[in-house]
Motif scaffolding. Structure first.
Motif, PDB file in Angstrom:
ATOM      1  N   CYS A 208       0.856  -1.185   0.000  1.00  0.00           N
ATOM      2  CA  CYS A 208       0.000   0.000   0.000  1.00  0.00           C
ATOM      3  C   CYS A 208       0.897   1.242   0.000  1.00  0.00           C
ATOM      4  O   CYS A 208       1.824   1.341   0.806  1.00  0.00           O
ATOM      5  CB  CYS A 208      -0.887  -0.021   1.251  1.00  0.00           C
ATOM      6  SG  CYS A 208      -1.655   1.554   1.647  1.00  0.00           S
ATOM      7  N   CYS A 211       0.403   3.071   3.717  1.00  0.00           N
ATOM      8  CA  CYS A 211       0.902   2.537   5.000  1.00  0.00           C
ATOM      9  C   CYS A 211       2.016   1.505   4.800  1.00  0.00           C
ATOM     10  O   CYS A 211       2.586   1.013   5.769  1.00  0.00           O
ATOM     11  CB  CYS A 211      -0.246   1.915   5.792  1.00  0.00           C
ATOM     12  SG  CYS A 211      -0.899   0.414   5.044  1.00  0.00           S
ATOM     13  N   CYS A 232      -7.343  -0.376   1.395  1.00  0.00           N
ATOM     14  CA  CYS A 232      -6.289  -1.093   2.121  1.00  0.00           C
ATOM     15  C   CYS A 232      -6.880  -1.602   3.438  1.00  0.00           C
ATOM     16  O   CYS A 232      -7.522  -0.840   4.158  1.00  0.00           O
ATOM     17  CB  CYS A 232      -5.122  -0.149   2.383  1.00  0.00           C
ATOM     18  SG  CYS A 232      -3.883  -0.842   3.491  1.00  0.00           S
ATOM     19  N   HIS A 234      -5.395  -2.332   6.007  1.00  0.00           N
ATOM     20  CA  HIS A 234      -4.649  -1.852   7.172  1.00  0.00           C
ATOM     21  C   HIS A 234      -4.958  -0.387   7.484  1.00  0.00           C
ATOM     22  O   HIS A 234      -5.175  -0.036   8.635  1.00  0.00           O
ATOM     23  CB  HIS A 234      -3.146  -2.011   6.945  1.00  0.00           C
ATOM     24  CG  HIS A 234      -2.749  -3.426   6.682  1.00  0.00           C
ATOM     25  ND1 HIS A 234      -2.646  -4.363   7.678  1.00  0.00           N
ATOM     26  CD2 HIS A 234      -2.463  -4.075   5.519  1.00  0.00           C
ATOM     27  CE1 HIS A 234      -2.295  -5.531   7.153  1.00  0.00           C
ATOM     28  NE2 HIS A 234      -2.188  -5.382   5.833  1.00  0.00           N
ATOM     29  N   CYS A 235      -4.969   0.447   6.424  1.00  0.00           N
ATOM     30  CA  CYS A 235      -5.129   1.884   6.689  1.00  0.00           C
ATOM     31  C   CYS A 235      -6.433   2.458   6.139  1.00  0.00           C
ATOM     32  O   CYS A 235      -6.767   3.607   6.417  1.00  0.00           O
ATOM     33  CB  CYS A 235      -3.931   2.664   6.156  1.00  0.00           C
ATOM     34  SG  CYS A 235      -3.824   2.671   4.360  1.00  0.00           S
TER      35      CYS A 235
HETATM   36 ZN   LIG Z   1      -2.569   0.978   3.675  1.00  0.00          ZN
END
Ligand SMILES: [Zn+2]
Length: 249
Positions: A208, A211, A232, A234-235
């Motif tokens: 990504c 992040c 994403c 994660h972020c």
């Molecule tokens: Zn991310």
């Protein structure tokens, strides 16, 4: 203009990515300007601090000068007394009187020497203060030069960028009208939650672009297909493939 809801996922992604690129450019300008006023302020504060130091040194120099003046007067008084005693000694009636005057003279001679020592010590201090005053003045000159340069830079950037920033803001507003409303809401929410203002990021080196967490190959291939909007995990940033990212300027 076609209704934004009729657009394909690919078109929606391109629209939001276009908006991101414009907004990032605005961020870039603001960052550039954002640091300069702070730098100018820092230099102004530094000059103020140095000026205070000069003023303090001046006050010290004054005090030392007054001290020297006092000691010089005291020395003169002692010398005058010695002269007076010398004359008195010429007219003494007896040895005891002579000795008494002699004692007074010795005391005044000591007084002269003591004052001379004070004056000499003070002259060293004066030399020391004068040197640091000079040094501080030189430093002020240096900082003033830097300040003038920074101010000129800021002025120049402001003249150049104010127009650019305004044009970009208009472009951003126009680009927003082309973004799917729900996607725009998500975009603005993500953008404000990250300091770098990035809500739409490309995949970079299988990760990504926001992040830097790795994106699995399966997900990468889905992103490349432009069939749905993928964020994403994660972020939460909206992900696009490098090809699309490089096409949108
Ligand atoms: Zn991310």
């Amino acid at each position: 203009m076609a209704n934004v809801k009729d657009f394909s996922v690919e078109e929606k992604l391109i629209a939001v990515l276009t908006l991101q690129k414009i907004d990032s450019k605005i961020d870039e300008i603001r960052t550039l300007k954002g640091e300069l006023p702070m730098e100018v302020k820092d230099l102004e504060d530094e000059i103020e601090g140095l000026q205070t130091r000069v003023n303090n040194i001046d006050a010290e120099i004054n005090t030392i000068n007054e001290f020297v003046e006092g000691k010089t007067n005291a020395k003169k008084e002692a010398q005058a007394l010695i002269k007076k005693y010398e004359k008195q000694q010429d007219n003494v009636k007896n040895n005891r009187e002579f000795e008494a005057i002699n004692k007074e003279m010795e005391m005044q001679e000591l007084e002269v020497k003591l004052n001379e020592k004070h004056i000499k010590d003070a002259s060293f201090e004066l030399r020391d203060r004068t040197a640091s005053r000079l040094k501080t003045e030189e430093k002020i000159k240096d900082v003033e030069e830097s300040l003038a340069a920074k101010r000129a830079e800021l002025e120049k950037i402001s003249v150049e960028t104010d127009k650019e920033e305004k044009a970009l803001a208009e472009k951003s507003d126009a680009a927003k009208t082309k973004v799917d409303p729900r996607l725009l809401t998500a975009y603005e929410r993500i953008r404000t939650s990250y300091r770098n203002g990035l809500a739409v990021v490309p995949i970079m080196r299988d990760s990504c672009g926001g992040c830097f967490n790795v994106i699995p190959p399966q997900r990468q291939s889905e992103i490349r297909q432009h069939k749905k909007i993928i964020v994403c995990e994660h972020c939460g940033r909206i992900l696009v493939d490098v090809d699309m990212d490089s096409k949108v300027k």
